[in-house]
Design a protein around this motif. Structure first.
Motif, short mmCIF file in Angstrom:
data_model
loop_
_atom_site.label_atom_id
_atom_site.label_comp_id
_atom_site.label_asym_id
_atom_site.label_seq_id
_atom_site.Cartn_x
_atom_site.Cartn_y
_atom_site.Cartn_z
N VAL A 21 -35.88 12.69 45.68
CA VAL A 21 -37.12 12.72 46.47
C VAL A 21 -37.64 14.15 46.56
N GLU A 22 -38.94 14.25 46.80
CA GLU A 22 -39.58 15.55 46.96
C GLU A 22 -39.26 16.10 48.35
N ALA A 23 -38.99 17.40 48.41
CA ALA A 23 -38.85 18.06 49.71
C ALA A 23 -40.25 18.22 50.30
N VAL A 24 -40.35 17.97 51.59
CA VAL A 24 -41.61 18.16 52.31
C VAL A 24 -41.37 19.27 53.31
N LEU A 25 -41.96 20.41 53.05
CA LEU A 25 -41.68 21.58 53.86
C LEU A 25 -42.70 21.74 54.98
N GLY A 26 -42.23 22.34 56.08
CA GLY A 26 -43.13 22.66 57.18
C GLY A 26 -43.32 21.55 58.20
N ILE A 27 -42.64 20.43 58.02
CA ILE A 27 -42.74 19.35 59.00
C ILE A 27 -41.52 19.45 59.92
N PRO A 28 -41.73 19.46 61.22
CA PRO A 28 -40.59 19.59 62.13
C PRO A 28 -39.59 18.44 61.94
N GLY A 29 -38.35 18.72 62.30
CA GLY A 29 -37.31 17.71 62.24
C GLY A 29 -37.57 16.59 63.21
N PRO A 30 -36.85 15.49 63.07
CA PRO A 30 -37.06 14.34 63.95
C PRO A 30 -36.67 14.65 65.39
N ARG A 31 -37.37 14.03 66.29
CA ARG A 31 -37.05 14.15 67.72
C ARG A 31 -36.43 12.84 68.19
N SER A 32 -35.64 12.93 69.20
CA SER A 32 -34.96 11.76 69.74
C SER A 32 -35.96 10.68 70.16
N PRO A 33 -35.69 9.43 69.77
CA PRO A 33 -36.58 8.33 70.18
C PRO A 33 -36.31 7.85 71.60
N GLY A 34 -35.54 8.59 72.38
CA GLY A 34 -35.27 8.21 73.76
C GLY A 34 -33.83 8.51 74.11
N PRO A 35 -33.47 8.33 75.37
CA PRO A 35 -32.10 8.62 75.80
C PRO A 35 -31.07 7.86 74.97
N ALA A 36 -30.05 8.57 74.52
CA ALA A 36 -29.04 7.98 73.65
C ALA A 36 -28.34 6.79 74.31
N ALA A 37 -28.06 6.88 75.59
CA ALA A 37 -27.37 5.78 76.27
C ALA A 37 -28.20 4.51 76.25
N ASP A 38 -29.51 4.66 76.45
CA ASP A 38 -30.40 3.48 76.42
C ASP A 38 -30.46 2.88 75.02
N ARG A 39 -30.57 3.75 74.01
CA ARG A 39 -30.62 3.26 72.63
C ARG A 39 -29.32 2.54 72.26
N ALA A 40 -28.19 3.11 72.66
CA ALA A 40 -26.89 2.50 72.35
C ALA A 40 -26.75 1.14 73.03
N ARG A 41 -27.20 1.06 74.27
CA ARG A 41 -27.12 -0.21 75.00
C ARG A 41 -27.97 -1.28 74.33
N ARG A 42 -29.22 -0.93 73.97
CA ARG A 42 -30.10 -1.90 73.31
C ARG A 42 -29.54 -2.33 71.96
N PHE A 43 -28.99 -1.39 71.22
CA PHE A 43 -28.41 -1.70 69.91
C PHE A 43 -27.23 -2.66 70.08
#
Length: 195
Positions: free
Chosen positions: A165-187
């Protein structure tokens, strides 16, 4: 280094469209950044802000705990280098329901595009075969990836596909989609509800 490369975002979109309703999809780093722009499924496990190097081990644990489900891990090449030993663990465990997709762009894209060690010389396909993967694929063309994606997902596993894949430079890294505990519980609830 491979001359032709596909868009990582288009490759992720193809996976998103091909995943089954009972599939678990684990994403981290660049694939996670792109995955998070798409509609989310209860069985998505987006490992951000960072689980660099851990996605294949987490995917292996899920594949062993949920043998009736396919587990798809979308991993960066830098992350894969941080845990190459997991490939041998996957094959030793006979995780036939695990598909590892390595998005190879030669850089640690989301942390500032630092080059990975020895970019262009690492042969993930040979490493996967040498680790005992039952099915190994390699793609650099988006049309071929879209056409053959279902074959990859249905192949005898464990399976590894290398995506140039092509590298896409200058785009910030991903941010958390919400509190980890909440995501783990829903999963976890989604895993139990879907049995």
């Amino acid at each position: 280094m491979t001359a032709q490369r596909m868009s990582a975002k288009e490759a992720v979109v193809a996976v998103h469209g091909a995943r089954g309703q009972r599939d678990i999809v684990v994403t981290t780093m660049t694939p996670a950044r792109d995955w998070m722009t798409l509609s989310q499924h209860p069985l998505d496990l987006v490992l951000v802000p960072s689980a660099m190097g851990h996605a294949t081990s987490i995917g292996l644990g899920l594949a062993l705990a949920q043998p009736e489900r396919r587990v798809i891990v979308c991993n960066g090449d830098g992350s894969m280098l941080m845990n190459l030993g997991s490939l041998v663990s996957i094959t030793a465990a006979r995780a036939t329901n695990l598909v590892v997709l390595v998005f190879e762009n030669g850089v640690y894209e989301v942390t500032g595009a630092q080059p990975i060690p020895s970019p262009g010389t690492i042969d993930f396909v040979t490493i996967a075969r040498g680790s005992g993967f039952a099915s190994v694929f390699e793609f650099s063309d988006i049309d071929a990836w879209r056409r053959d994606l279902t074959t990859v997902l249905k192949a005898a596993g464990p399976t590894l596909a290398l995506l140039h894949v092509e590298a896409v430079l200058g785009i910030p890294g991903p941010r958390s989609p919400g509190p980890a505990a909440d995501r783990a519980r829903r999963f976890t609830e989604s895993l139990q509800d879907d049995r």
